[in-house]
Scaffold this active site. Structure first.
Site, short mmCIF file in Angstrom:
data_model
loop_
_atom_site.label_atom_id
_atom_site.label_comp_id
_atom_site.label_asym_id
_atom_site.label_seq_id
_atom_site.Cartn_x
_atom_site.Cartn_y
_atom_site.Cartn_z
N CYS A 48 -7.01 3.30 1.72
CA CYS A 48 -6.04 2.78 2.69
C CYS A 48 -5.00 1.95 1.95
O CYS A 48 -5.35 1.04 1.21
CB CYS A 48 -6.72 1.93 3.76
SG CYS A 48 -5.53 1.41 5.03
N CYS A 50 -2.68 0.13 3.49
CA CYS A 50 -2.09 -0.89 4.36
C CYS A 50 -2.24 -2.27 3.74
O CYS A 50 -3.02 -2.48 2.82
CB CYS A 50 -2.64 -0.81 5.78
SG CYS A 50 -4.08 -1.84 6.13
N CYS A 53 -6.08 -4.36 4.53
CA CYS A 53 -7.42 -4.06 4.00
C CYS A 53 -7.59 -4.68 2.62
O CYS A 53 -6.65 -4.70 1.81
CB CYS A 53 -7.61 -2.54 3.91
SG CYS A 53 -7.84 -1.77 5.52
N1 LIG Z 1 2.17 -0.74 7.58
C1 LIG Z 1 1.15 -1.63 8.09
C2 LIG Z 1 -0.02 -0.82 8.62
C3 LIG Z 1 -1.21 -1.67 9.03
C4 LIG Z 1 -2.22 -0.84 9.83
O1 LIG Z 1 -1.87 -0.40 10.94
N2 LIG Z 1 -3.44 -0.65 9.29
C5 LIG Z 1 -4.39 0.22 10.00
C6 LIG Z 1 -5.39 0.80 9.03
S1 LIG Z 1 -6.67 -0.22 8.42
C7 LIG Z 1 -7.90 0.91 7.88
O2 LIG Z 1 -7.61 2.22 7.96
C8 LIG Z 1 -5.06 -0.47 11.14
O3 LIG Z 1 -5.75 0.15 11.91
N3 LIG Z 1 -4.88 -1.75 11.29
C9 LIG Z 1 -5.46 -2.54 12.35
C10 LIG Z 1 -5.75 -3.92 11.81
O4 LIG Z 1 -5.54 -4.11 10.62
O5 LIG Z 1 -6.22 -4.78 12.54
C11 LIG Z 1 0.68 -2.55 6.96
O6 LIG Z 1 0.67 -2.10 5.81
O7 LIG Z 1 0.35 -3.71 7.24
ZN LIG Z 2 -6.01 -0.55 5.96
#
Ligand SMILES: N[C@@H](CCC(=O)N[C@@H](CSCO)C(=O)NCC(=O)O)C(=O)O
Ligand SMILES: [Zn+2]
Ligand SMILES: [Zn+2]
Length: 191
Positions: A48, A50, A53
């Site tokens: 991931c 993002c 994480c």
């Molecule tokens: N561009 C953003 C995306 C963040 C995002 O939506 N993350 C997802 C994936 S986490 C695991 O697959 C998500 O579901 N987030 C919900 C949360 O984090 O609570 C960025 O990079 O921040």
């Molecule tokens: Zn993530």
């Protein structure tokens, strides 16, 4: 030198074991480690990109999978855990001392409620499901990766056999849309 995507990806993917039934995750503290015991292997394990994480230092991606929340128990040093962002969909429980995320839990109504997000690299056991795909790939730009590096990043994932997506994989996107459709009153038989 090419930046590390993640140590579990950089040198090729090691397959997990279908008979593996879980193990222990530990934080990075030198002592008094937070320990989480999982009584299940992970599913939908993925890279991931993002920003939310947990990633090991020097890696552009996290590796994160899901387990049923009933399969997750904190078995040592629970008092060191704190939720990173209580407003986020995924409430990531991190060690206050080393910053490692031990598990992420969803409490609100959501298609993935009931599943906890975990990082199998925190375990020294072998057999965890290997990464299946790469998600939120374009999100690494938001954290400073130059857009002109993206072809190389996607090519590297492809070279180790992982499909790349800029949100989630089609099965997970379908789960989210099914949930949304059901909320809107659509009824699907034989799901
Ligand atoms: N561009 C953003 C995306 C963040 C995002 O939506 N993350 C997802 C994936 S986490 C695991 O697959 C998500 O579901 N987030 C919900 C949360 O984090 O609570 C960025 O990079 O921040
Ligand atoms: Zn993530
Ligand atoms: Zn710690």
């Amino acid at each position: 030198m090419a930046p590390s995507l993640h140590p579990l990806v950089d040198n090729g993917i090691t397959p997990g074991s279908s008979s593996f039934a879980g193990g222990k995750l530990r934080c990075h503290c030198a002592s008094d480690k937070v320990e989480v015991t999982l009584s299940s292997n992970v599913a939908h394990n993925h890279a991931c990109g993002c920003s939310k994480c947990w990633k090991p230092t020097g890696s552009l991606f996290s590796i994160v999978g899901v387990v049923p929340r009933d399969a997750v128990s904190v078995t040592a040093n629970a008092s060191k855990l704190s939720i990173v962002d209580k407003e986020a969909t995924i409430q990531r429980n991190a060690c206050k001392d080393c910053g490692v995320h031990l598990f992420g839990r969803i409490e609100k109504d959501h298609p993935f409620k009931g599943l906890d997000f975990v990082h199998v690299e925190l375990s020294d056991e072998q057999g965890w499901q290997e990464p299946q795909f790469a998600a939120f790939v374009s999100s690494i730009i938001e954290q400073g990766t130059h857009p002109n590096q993206m072809d190389d990043v996607r090519a590297k994932f492809k070279s180790v056999g992982l499909q790349t997506y800029d949100v989630l994989s089609p099965p997970l996107m379908d789960l989210i849309s099914t949930f949304t459709a059901q909320k809107a009153g659509h009824i699907f038989s034989n799901l």
